[in-house]
Design a protein around this motif. Structure first.
Motif, PDB file in Angstrom:
ATOM      1  N   ASP A 143       0.907  -1.215  -0.076  1.00 36.20           N
ATOM      2  CA  ASP A 143       0.113  -0.073   0.069  1.00 36.20           C
ATOM      3  C   ASP A 143       0.910   1.262   0.065  1.00 36.20           C
ATOM      4  O   ASP A 143       0.444   2.307   0.636  1.00 36.20           O
ATOM      5  N   ASP A 147      -9.130   3.373   1.473  1.00 40.95           N
ATOM      6  CA  ASP A 147      -8.093   3.207   2.736  1.00 40.95           C
ATOM      7  C   ASP A 147      -7.006   4.119   2.660  1.00 40.95           C
ATOM      8  O   ASP A 147      -6.403   4.183   1.565  1.00 40.95           O
ATOM      9  N   ASP A 148      -7.005   5.069   3.385  1.00 42.78           N
ATOM     10  CA  ASP A 148      -5.932   6.281   3.290  1.00 42.78           C
ATOM     11  C   ASP A 148      -4.655   5.713   3.538  1.00 42.78           C
ATOM     12  O   ASP A 148      -4.167   5.166   4.422  1.00 42.78           O
ATOM     13  N   VAL A 149      -3.999   6.071   2.358  1.00 44.21           N
ATOM     14  CA  VAL A 149      -2.471   5.734   2.431  1.00 44.21           C
ATOM     15  C   VAL A 149      -1.571   6.715   2.283  1.00 44.21           C
ATOM     16  O   VAL A 149      -0.543   6.818   2.174  1.00 44.21           O
ATOM     17  N   GLY A 176      -6.933   7.348  -1.265  1.00 41.25           N
ATOM     18  CA  GLY A 176      -6.246   6.284  -0.862  1.00 41.25           C
ATOM     19  C   GLY A 176      -6.380   5.284  -1.898  1.00 41.25           C
ATOM     20  O   GLY A 176      -6.620   5.271  -2.868  1.00 41.25           O
ATOM     21  N   ASP A 231     -10.626   0.332  -1.756  1.00 41.72           N
ATOM     22  CA  ASP A 231     -11.364  -0.835  -1.132  1.00 41.72           C
ATOM     23  C   ASP A 231     -12.797  -1.135  -1.653  1.00 41.72           C
ATOM     24  O   ASP A 231     -13.787  -0.259  -1.361  1.00 41.72           O
ATOM     25  N   GLN A 261     -15.680  -1.710   0.809  1.00 41.81           N
ATOM     26  CA  GLN A 261     -16.126  -0.237   1.463  1.00 41.81           C
ATOM     27  C   GLN A 261     -16.948   0.531   0.473  1.00 41.81           C
ATOM     28  O   GLN A 261     -18.019   1.081   0.775  1.00 41.81           O
TER      29      GLN A 261
END
Length: 183
Positions: free
Chosen positions: A89, A160-162, A169, A172, A175
């Motif tokens: 990620d 998903d914040d990366v 992000g 996902d 989600q």
């Protein structure tokens, strides 16, 4: 599928625009653009606005220069720009980035895909990342039927914040689909 690039990987703006209009006029719901250009084109912007007016979701790779730079078609409004992540990620070293052009990121390293000569091979690049988000957009269409680019973008941003200039992000899908199904 609408093929606008030759076997040698080259195309022209007129072929790309013809293919885009053809796809929109023949019922496309999602258009994946795994290519990039350095120059803005008002004609291309007009074509994407036309697609958006017909509720077509447009997705584009952000390019492979490893820079914070805007390339097109990812840089046009009404288009989701997709960057690349690795298996950890993290932003792929080659992936362009910047929250102003990147909507989300998706895996783009070692992606097994069809390859010329009737076999499969691993590929690297944002051109391999964009189809993941295009596939997600197709699922959103199946979930709710009448969806437009802005709603698809909001669903995809349930990511998903990366960090690392990768927009919302890494995609996902669970989600994103849950968000879209709850609308």
């Amino acid at each position: 599928p609408v093929k606008v690039f030759g076997n040698d990987g080259t195309s022209s703006l007129s072929l790309i625009l013809s293919g885009l209009y053809w796809a929109v006029d023949h019922g496309a719901k999602v258009i994946n653009m795994s290519f990039s250009m350095t120059d803005y084109s008002q004609e291309f912007a007009n074509a994407l606005n036309y697609a958006n007016s017909k509720r077509v979701i447009c997705v584009a790779s952000v390019g492979n220069d490893g820079k914070q730079v805007t390339l097109f078609p990812a840089g046009y409004s009404h288009t989701m720009g997709i960057a690349s992540t690795n298996n950890n990620d993290k932003r792929s070293a080659f992936s362009n980035y910047g929250d102003s052009v990147v909507t989300v990121a998706a895996p783009g390293e070692g992606i097994i895909s069809a390859y010329p000569g009737n076999h499969y091979a691993a590929g690297w690049g944002t051109s391999f990342s964009a189809p993941f988000v295009s596939g997600a957009a197709a699922l959103f269409v199946q979930l709710t039927g009448n969806i437009d680019e802005s709603h698809a973008e909001k669903a995809a941003q349930q990511a998903d914040d990366v960090g690392q200039g990768l927009g919302a992000g890494r995609l996902d899908l669970s989600q994103a689909c849950s968000y879209q199904a709850s609308r």
